[in-house]
Design an enzyme around this catalytic site. Structure first.
Site, PDB file in Angstrom:
ATOM      1  N   TRP A 157       0.805  -1.219   0.000  1.00 52.26           N
ATOM      2  CA  TRP A 157       0.000   0.000   0.000  1.00 52.26           C
ATOM      3  C   TRP A 157       0.841   1.274   0.000  1.00 52.26           C
ATOM      4  CZ3 TRP A 157       1.853   2.462   4.131  1.00 52.26           C
ATOM      5  CH2 TRP A 157       2.386   1.681   5.158  1.00 52.26           C
ATOM      6  N   ASN A 158       2.156   1.167   0.266  1.00 52.34           N
ATOM      7  CA  ASN A 158       2.893   2.426   0.524  1.00 52.34           C
ATOM      8  C   ASN A 158       3.183   3.244  -0.738  1.00 52.34           C
ATOM      9  OD1 ASN A 158       4.745   0.479  -0.221  1.00 52.34           O
ATOM     10  ND2 ASN A 158       6.305   1.088   1.261  1.00 52.34           N
ATOM     11  N   ARG A 166       6.067  -0.642 -11.558  1.00 52.35           N
ATOM     12  CA  ARG A 166       7.396  -1.256 -11.596  1.00 52.35           C
ATOM     13  C   ARG A 166       7.336  -2.742 -11.929  1.00 52.35           C
ATOM     14  NH1 ARG A 166      11.296   0.484  -6.664  1.00 52.35           N
ATOM     15  NH2 ARG A 166      10.677  -1.454  -5.711  1.00 52.35           N
ATOM     16  N   PRO A 182      -3.507  -5.779  -5.974  1.00 48.55           N
ATOM     17  CA  PRO A 182      -2.988  -4.645  -5.216  1.00 48.55           C
ATOM     18  C   PRO A 182      -3.346  -4.773  -3.729  1.00 48.55           C
ATOM     19  CG  PRO A 182      -4.899  -3.978  -6.542  1.00 48.55           C
ATOM     20  CD  PRO A 182      -4.705  -5.466  -6.764  1.00 48.55           C
ATOM     21  N   GLY A 235       6.548  -6.421  -0.404  1.00 40.58           N
ATOM     22  CA  GLY A 235       5.827  -6.367   0.869  1.00 40.58           C
ATOM     23  C   GLY A 235       6.752  -6.813   1.992  1.00 40.58           C
ATOM     24  N   SER A 236       6.140  -7.339   3.037  1.00 39.25           N
ATOM     25  CA  SER A 236       6.916  -7.697   4.220  1.00 39.25           C
ATOM     26  C   SER A 236       7.715  -8.991   4.001  1.00 39.25           C
ATOM     27  CB  SER A 236       5.981  -7.877   5.410  1.00 39.25           C
ATOM     28  OG  SER A 236       5.063  -8.914   5.132  1.00 39.25           O
ATOM     29  N   GLU A 257      10.733  -8.201  -3.252  1.00 40.16           N
ATOM     30  CA  GLU A 257      11.236  -6.943  -2.681  1.00 40.16           C
ATOM     31  C   GLU A 257      10.667  -6.872  -1.283  1.00 40.16           C
ATOM     32  OE1 GLU A 257      13.391  -5.159  -4.058  1.00 40.16           O
ATOM     33  OE2 GLU A 257      13.240  -5.617  -6.183  1.00 40.16           O
ATOM     34  N   LEU A 258      11.497  -7.152  -0.287  1.00 43.60           N
ATOM     35  CA  LEU A 258      10.977  -7.317   1.071  1.00 43.60           C
ATOM     36  C   LEU A 258      11.403  -6.165   1.978  1.00 43.60           C
ATOM     37  CD1 LEU A 258      11.552 -11.174   1.158  1.00 43.60           C
ATOM     38  CD2 LEU A 258       9.571  -9.911   0.337  1.00 43.60           C
ATOM     39  N   ARG A 285      10.536  10.675   3.403  1.00 48.10           N
ATOM     40  CA  ARG A 285       9.794  10.350   2.189  1.00 48.10           C
ATOM     41  C   ARG A 285       8.683   9.375   2.566  1.00 48.10           C
ATOM     42  NH1 ARG A 285      11.691   6.401  -2.127  1.00 48.10           N
ATOM     43  NH2 ARG A 285      10.353   6.822  -3.910  1.00 48.10           N
ATOM     44  N   CYS A 291      10.319   0.881   2.440  1.00 49.90           N
ATOM     45  CA  CYS A 291      11.304  -0.143   2.820  1.00 49.90           C
ATOM     46  C   CYS A 291      12.712   0.427   2.732  1.00 49.90           C
ATOM     47  CB  CYS A 291      11.152  -1.390   1.959  1.00 49.90           C
ATOM     48  SG  CYS A 291      11.099  -1.002   0.217  1.00 49.90           S
ATOM     49  N   GLU A 388      11.437  -2.764  11.474  1.00 46.56           N
ATOM     50  CA  GLU A 388      11.169  -1.654  10.558  1.00 46.56           C
ATOM     51  C   GLU A 388      10.190  -0.707  11.229  1.00 46.56           C
ATOM     52  OE1 GLU A 388       9.898  -3.602   6.798  1.00 46.56           O
ATOM     53  OE2 GLU A 388      10.945  -1.931   5.877  1.00 46.56           O
ATOM     54  N   GLU A 465      14.479  -4.777  -9.607  1.00 49.80           N
ATOM     55  CA  GLU A 465      13.452  -4.134 -10.432  1.00 49.80           C
ATOM     56  C   GLU A 465      14.032  -2.860 -11.018  1.00 49.80           C
ATOM     57  OE1 GLU A 465       9.174  -5.497  -8.793  1.00 49.80           O
ATOM     58  OE2 GLU A 465      10.051  -3.871  -7.670  1.00 49.80           O
TER      59      GLU A 465
HETATM   60  P1  ADP Z   1       2.793  -4.518   4.558  1.00 48.04           P
HETATM   61  O1  ADP Z   1       3.365  -4.855   5.893  1.00 48.04           O
HETATM   62  O2  ADP Z   1       3.542  -3.548   3.767  1.00 48.04           O
HETATM   63  O3  ADP Z   1       1.304  -4.300   4.573  1.00 48.04           O
HETATM   64  P2  ADP Z   1       2.308  -7.161   3.585  1.00 48.04           P
HETATM   65  O4  ADP Z   1       3.402  -8.101   3.266  1.00 48.04           O
HETATM   66  O5  ADP Z   1       1.398  -7.492   4.711  1.00 48.04           O
HETATM   67  O6  ADP Z   1       3.038  -5.793   3.724  1.00 48.04           O
HETATM   68  O7  ADP Z   1       1.394  -6.902   2.311  1.00 48.04           O
HETATM   69  C1  ADP Z   1       1.897  -6.726   1.038  1.00 48.04           C
HETATM   70  C2  ADP Z   1       0.957  -7.366   0.059  1.00 48.04           C
HETATM   71  O8  ADP Z   1       0.889  -8.751   0.349  1.00 48.04           O
HETATM   72  C3  ADP Z   1      -0.476  -6.844   0.125  1.00 48.04           C
HETATM   73  O9  ADP Z   1      -1.006  -6.802  -1.183  1.00 48.04           O
HETATM   74  C4  ADP Z   1      -1.168  -7.898   0.958  1.00 48.04           C
HETATM   75  O10 ADP Z   1      -2.541  -7.983   0.691  1.00 48.04           O
HETATM   76  C5  ADP Z   1      -0.466  -9.151   0.487  1.00 48.04           C
HETATM   77  N1  ADP Z   1      -0.546 -10.273   1.424  1.00 48.04           N
HETATM   78  C6  ADP Z   1      -0.585 -10.231   2.770  1.00 48.04           C
HETATM   79  N2  ADP Z   1      -0.642 -11.476   3.281  1.00 48.04           N
HETATM   80  C7  ADP Z   1      -0.647 -12.333   2.227  1.00 48.04           C
HETATM   81  C8  ADP Z   1      -0.689 -13.768   2.093  1.00 48.04           C
HETATM   82  N3  ADP Z   1      -0.743 -14.569   3.147  1.00 48.04           N
HETATM   83  N4  ADP Z   1      -0.665 -14.274   0.846  1.00 48.04           N
HETATM   84  C9  ADP Z   1      -0.597 -13.478  -0.227  1.00 48.04           C
HETATM   85  N5  ADP Z   1      -0.542 -12.136  -0.165  1.00 48.04           N
HETATM   86  C10 ADP Z   1      -0.566 -11.564   1.037  1.00 48.04           C
END
Ligand code: ADP
Length: 484
Positions: A157-158, A166, A182, A235-236, A257-258, A285, A291, A388, A465
């Site tokens: 979402w950020n 990308r 998304p 994401g995470s 990209e974690l 920013r 990240c 983080e 990327e």
């Molecule tokens: P953040 O901590 O930045 O919200 P997340 O890793 O939780 O990061 O989310 C990044 C993306 O991964 C989002 O689109 C979220 O919906 C998706 N997501 C979260 N959990 C899962 C999962 N178990 N399987 C697939 N996608 C996921």
């Protein structure tokens, strides 16, 4: 210059096989404005049935799309670039409404995302192979590139526009079809981007989007299908590991990209004004929700007082508020969970001996706001050293020797980016070489650039990327042996 959007023109449905459609269940979920807590729109809540339909469309479209002319794909990307630029104000306003970042930053992100489309429109026609001969001279070796096949794209979402752009841009350039999910907190910008691709002439089935409040069921349907050949995730680290395990079952190519835990190092000889400017960028920013955000500030003891004072002064002068209001420099955090996390990390650091130079509080009222905060004398044992922060909190720790700071900086499982400020070239190059990261900012607080390979080492991810190698993530290498 208008900076609003008409809510009646928002796309809120799934996009499957070239058509906007409701979720099979008819369900929707609300998207909230984090500055006001108001619901902006209700978006289709896709489930496994929709996920399957989307992936089957991508599967059907792959063969023809994979054989399309590179120039055709380049032209689509070029038109999408132009449409994104022409729609800057609208896209920025949608992004600010659903994500919170100030309009000026949202416009910056639109420009950055658009540049990704332009960059890969130029790369699409530069895909090349190789031709050589075996050492014994008996075989001609022909090496060609092919699209990897249908791709699963999952974004956070950020950066609602740039993270999608990308991934979509190199996939289009390479000739891959896509299913795209998304983030549930910010789907509206992505859906607007998809409409732009439609207007740019992307064929039906090439890009399919499923918004959902149940990420694991939609993405799980895709990773277990056997149809998808690749997953590209931002994401995470925690979710990245889950998806890598899922990808393993079908041996899917994976780009990840974690998270990051970026060190920001100010050496004794640094230009302090430059370092403070860099710190503002690297920390603030996106309200610190990046990240790449500087997470740990290591400042040489001889300059820590001067750096901290100047940095805290600038941080205290920032205008916090609704990002849609002119003059706002810092918007809200994305959600209550993020705000609670930031608050508890600050409380933990203070309980272990850190001092607050500025900030450290939540303003009253609606929205998930947190004041820009500078902490100093942060002990290594503080939780934010290994977490983080993802918020507007800078944690400063003094150091005495270069060996010590390198050890501290590398003492993390993450390795996305590191920032180093020094006027001495030998030291700059030593730190650039010895930091265990995928990217280094030397005397700069900003590294993201479409022309550069973005990505991390260690648990910050796999693959890159952007840049010249960005398209390779979406290409397979085929070798044909030709008898002489
Ligand atoms: P953040 O901590 O930045 O919200 P997340 O890793 O939780 O990061 O989310 C990044 C993306 O991964 C989002 O689109 C979220 O919906 C998706 N997501 C979260 N959990 C899962 C999962 N178990 N399987 C697939 N996608 C996921």
């Amino acid at each position: 210059m208008s900076s609003s959007f008409d809510p009646n023109t928002l796309h809120t449905d799934l996009f499957i096989d070239g058509a906007w459609q409701k979720a099979a269940s008819g369900a929707t979920f609300p998207v909230e404005n984090p500055a006001t807590n108001e619901v902006i729109a209700n978006v289709a809540d896709g489930g496994p049935e929709d996920a399957r339909a989307a992936l089957e469309a991508a599967g059907r479209a792959q063969s023809e799309w994979g054989k399309s002319a590179p120039r055709e794909r380049a032209d689509i990307l070029r038109r999408a670039f132009e449409l994104v630029i022409a729609n800057t104000d609208r896209l920025a306003a949608i992004m600010t409404a659903e994500m919170g970042k100030p309009l000026a930053e949202a416009r910056g992100e639109v420009a950055y995302g658009a540049e990704m489309l332009r960059w890969f429109s130029e790369e699409a026609v530069r895909i090349s192979g190789d031709h050589t001969s075996s050492a014994d001279g008996n075989t001609r070796i022909m090496i060609t590139k092919e699209p990897v096949g249908p791709c699963v794209l999952v974004t956070p979402w950020n950066f609602p526009l740039a993270m999608g752009a990308r991934k979509i841009a190199p996939a289009v350039a390479a000739g891959c079809t896509m299913v795209f999910k998304p983030a549930e907190l910010t789907p509206l910008t992505s859906l607007a981007l998809v409409q732009i691709f439609r207007e740019a002439g992307l064929p039906d089935g090439v890009l399919n989007v499923v918004t959902t409040s149940s990420a694991s069921s939609v993405v799980g349907t895709w990773t277990s299908s056997g149809i998808a050949r690749k997953i590209s995730f931002t994401g995470s680290t925690e979710v990245g590991k889950i998806l890598l395990r899922q990808a393993a079952d079908n041996v899917m190519r994976s780009s990840m990209e974690l998270g990051g835990n970026a060190p920001f190092i100010v050496l004794a000889d640094a230009d302090i004004e430059k370092a403070v400017d860099g710190a503002m960028k690297a920390k603030m920013r996106n309200m610190g929700e990046a990240c790449t955000a500087a997470n740990r500030f290591f400042v040489h003891r001889s300059v820590v007082a001067e750096f901290s004072e100047k940095f805290a002064k600038k941080m205290s002068e920032l205008q916090v508020g609704n990002g849609a209001v002119a003059g706002t420099e810092v918007g809200p955090l994305i959600e209550q969970k993020g705000l609670d996390k930031v608050e508890s990390l600050v409380d933990d650091a203070v309980s272990k001996g850190a001092r607050i130079l500025t900030g450290g509080s939540r303003p009253e009222g609606p929205g998930y706001f947190y004041t820009p905060t500078v902490l100093t004398d942060v002990p290594i044992e503080a939780d934010l050293m290994t977490t983080e922060i993802f918020g507007p909190v800078a944690a400063i720790t003094p150091f005495d020797s270069e060996d010590e700071v390198l050890r501290l900086a590398n003492d993390t499982e993450w390795g996305l980016v590191g920032y180093v400020f020094t006027e001495n070239m030998d030291k700059a190059l030593r730190f650039s070489a010895e930091l265990e990261v995928g990217m280094v900012g030397l005397n700069t607080g900003l590294v993201s650039n479409p022309a550069a390979p973005f990505g991390g080492v260690k648990q910050s991810g796999l693959g890159r990327e952007g840049g010249k190698i960005g398209i390779e993530e979406f290409l397979e290498t085929k070798y044909t042996a030709i008898a002489v």
